[in-house]
Design an enzyme around this catalytic site. Sequence first.
Site, short mmCIF file in Angstrom:
data_model
loop_
_atom_site.label_atom_id
_atom_site.label_comp_id
_atom_site.label_asym_id
_atom_site.label_seq_id
_atom_site.Cartn_x
_atom_site.Cartn_y
_atom_site.Cartn_z
CG HIS A 391 -1.69 1.22 1.60
ND1 HIS A 391 -2.87 1.26 1.26
CD2 HIS A 391 -1.69 2.33 1.89
CE1 HIS A 391 -4.03 1.61 1.68
NE2 HIS A 391 -2.46 2.91 1.21
CD GLU A 392 1.30 3.21 3.34
OE1 GLU A 392 1.68 4.62 3.01
OE2 GLU A 392 0.01 3.12 4.14
#
Length: 602
Positions: A391-392
């Site tokens: 995600h990051e």
Amino acid sequence: MSTTSLPTRAELDPGRTWDTDSIFATSAEWEAEMVAVAADMPAAGTYENRLAEGPDIVLACFDTYYGMQQRISKLLVYTGLNSSVDATNQDVQAQLERAQSLFARFRALTAYIRPELMSFGFDTLRQWMASDPRLQPYRHLFDQLERQQAHVRSAEVESLLAAASNPFSATDAVFSALNAADLTFEPAHDSSGNEHTVAQSTIDKLRTSADRELRRTTYENYNAGYLAFKNTYAANLAGKIKQDAFLAKARGYNSSLEASLAPQHIPTTVFFNLLDVFKRNLPTWHRYWRIRRAALGYDTMHEYDIKAPLSAEPPQIRYEDAVDLICEGMAPLGDAYVTPLRQGALNQRWVDVYPNRGKRQGAFSWGTQGTHPFIMMSYSDTVFSLSTLAHELGHSMHSYFTWKTQPPQYNRYGLFVAEVASNFNQALVRDYLMRTHDDTDFQIALIEEAMSNYHRYFFIMPTLARWELAMHERAEQGQSLTANVMMEEMADLFAEGYGSDLTYEREQVGITWAQFGHMYSNFYVYQYATGIAGAHALAHGVLAGEPGAAGRYLDFLKAGSSGYPLDVLRTAGVDLTAPEPVEQAFTVLSDLVDKLEQLVSA
């Protein structure tokens, strides 16, 4: 009785911490740049009352403005990153406050630019663009100004509002200090009597423990920490909500919601479409609670059981192996995407990987043009951590491509598109792992991770958005915003979402709003849900091998803020003004629940 505790910052492997020294080698170097910026900053004000002189002055003003903005951004990023991983370091906190103050002064100094450009009319700006090609790159910027002109005040008022941003930011600072530095929790204990440190950087790992007693005591002690300060948290957040209402009124918007969405040309119908679809699909969540309860073999499922592991032997995934799996999952985007991702995550120290004392909660990606992206997280060798990292890295690669492609005026992007990029990574990586790991325990763990992600973005965040709307409407109507009011509204909304299939304590679920720093950003949280909907729509095209889908997605990452969010996403292949993408994302969620039911039944 044994006790687990967190390492200090100094005890971590430096190779798995981020390299803020790539921004400034030392605090002394940061200090020297602070002094230099303060000395150079008045130059940005020398163009006041001169912009009507013509393109040369406008371009010189822009060059000075964006150059100074980038220097200040680097000062903020450096000290903000250091503050995030050690909230107890008072020297770093002081640096952060100074950088924030400098930025507020810069905003006040340059607040004349927008109203002054508007004052001599957009016909003139269009004529200048037609005659001077150097102004062409600012076409979208001028269009944004024209759309916002009804909500931009005089230069004097704009300067005052910009100066107010520094004292207004005190609510955010209070939350950060209380949440990361001053708030403490009683240790949790497992079924063998061992104590475990409850902290912002350990809470996610403890919530997913197989030990039910550890989950229960973690849940109760974590909530108890917030409940002890419920009035402080409520008073602080009420101050921020009232600021939103004040600023909306000062700029002539009908509501705080409109004030948040209108600058990005997003109609409020996008927000209400999301909430309507969410409420219609709550039965999917009720079914999930029932399946989870049956799979766990519990007579009663409590809120602290939502993330209890269902697989007998959940996979353990080292950080380095997680990076490999993410790179394999992102392969459809090609080497131009995968190579910098791998280098950043493994060799260039983009990621601050592991938990330590004083590290703030959660995960984020940050940076600015002129730095590489930085990621903060607390990795724990689980599928959940792998997904968080994916995600990051989605955020970071969005920044990476934007900074490489766009000029300074478009080198940032709004939250509405940001959450598409992050959730897109999770969708591709999850699909790859599903296809390549057919072990039942691994499959169940993957679905658990997916459901956990959906739980956060398609259950918690829409619920918080509904609560946020109710609180802002109360503030706009002059009604009270006490801790009890906030907690009762929150508990009512969760009661609707949990139905009769999940047991909870109203006071403990009612304090949920206090645990999210997102609530200090005006109508932030709904964008997680629109983001996951947009991400799955775009991921479907790439995974299906649609001609041009991967290329369109990379173009989306490169666009930055050079177009309005909805327009950029339409070009990539999804229209979020319609409810269909959100409905389709709920279909994906329902399919996951079906598959989980089949796996746990087998």
